[in-house]
Design a protein around this motif. Structure first.
Motif, mmCIF file in Angstrom:
data_model
loop_
_atom_site.group_PDB
_atom_site.id
_atom_site.type_symbol
_atom_site.label_atom_id
_atom_site.label_comp_id
_atom_site.label_asym_id
_atom_site.label_seq_id
_atom_site.Cartn_x
_atom_site.Cartn_y
_atom_site.Cartn_z
ATOM 1 N N ILE A 25 -14.099 20.689 132.183
ATOM 2 C CA ILE A 25 -12.817 21.389 132.255
ATOM 3 C C ILE A 25 -12.810 22.360 133.431
ATOM 4 N N ALA A 26 -13.881 23.111 133.595
ATOM 5 C CA ALA A 26 -13.972 24.080 134.697
ATOM 6 C C ALA A 26 -13.910 23.377 136.047
ATOM 7 N N LEU A 32 -7.986 21.907 140.946
ATOM 8 C CA LEU A 32 -6.536 22.119 140.968
ATOM 9 C C LEU A 32 -6.150 23.547 141.348
ATOM 10 N N SER A 33 -7.099 24.332 141.825
ATOM 11 C CA SER A 33 -6.881 25.764 142.040
ATOM 12 C C SER A 33 -5.728 26.099 142.984
ATOM 13 N N ALA A 47 -8.371 23.304 128.010
ATOM 14 C CA ALA A 47 -8.021 22.939 129.388
ATOM 15 C C ALA A 47 -6.756 23.670 129.829
ATOM 16 N N ALA A 48 -5.759 23.745 128.962
ATOM 17 C CA ALA A 48 -4.527 24.465 129.295
ATOM 18 C C ALA A 48 -4.827 25.939 129.547
ATOM 19 N N ALA A 53 -5.176 30.567 133.096
ATOM 20 C CA ALA A 53 -5.977 31.693 133.596
ATOM 21 C C ALA A 53 -6.031 31.696 135.118
ATOM 22 N N ARG A 54 -5.868 30.524 135.734
ATOM 23 C CA ARG A 54 -5.869 30.399 137.195
ATOM 24 C C ARG A 54 -4.442 30.401 137.757
ATOM 25 N N ARG A 55 -3.489 30.765 136.918
ATOM 26 C CA ARG A 55 -2.076 30.801 137.284
ATOM 27 C C ARG A 55 -1.534 29.435 137.698
ATOM 28 N N ILE A 56 -1.979 28.425 136.976
ATOM 29 C CA ILE A 56 -1.495 27.053 137.152
ATOM 30 C C ILE A 56 -0.767 26.695 135.864
ATOM 31 N N HIS A 57 0.486 26.265 135.966
ATOM 32 C CA HIS A 57 1.277 25.980 134.772
ATOM 33 C C HIS A 57 1.217 24.492 134.432
#
Length: 102
Positions: A25-26, A32-33, A47-48, A53-57
């Motif tokens: 997952i990490a 996708l960062s 995973a969501a 947490a990385r500001r990816i919706h």
């Protein structure tokens, strides 16, 4: 670039990383960062949470949707009044993006 334009940037290939689910997952979240939004047919809670947490919706579709249809739907939303989460996501690394212009 604006809501009436779209262009291909790159294809990302997910490689298996590590031996446990947390490592996989990490590794995917790291890959996708630079994304603001990720379309997926299915995604688990851990995973969501990593993406958020990385500001990816993450946007879960539940069914297969073509890339063209996904882009067209996103463009329709951008042409109207995008919800606050989308404005924030699209501006996460960009100062003065088209969403800030009136």
């Amino acid at each position: 670039m604006g809501p009436d334009q779209a262009s291909y940037l790159e294809t990302l290939t997910v490689r298996e990383a590590g031996g446990d689910e947390e490592d996989r997952i990490a590794a995917r979240a790291d890959l996708l960062s630079e994304c603001a939004v990720v379309y997926t047919m299915q995604i688990g809670g851990p995973a969501a949470a990593k993406l958020i947490a990385r500001r990816i919706h993450p946007l879960k579709t539940n069914v297969e949707v073509s890339l063209r249809d996904s882009v067209e739907r996103l463009q329709e939303v951008l042409r109207g009044n995008p919800p606050p989460w989308l404005r924030k996501a699209m501006n996460k690394d960009k100062a003065g993006s088209f969403l800030d212009e009136d």
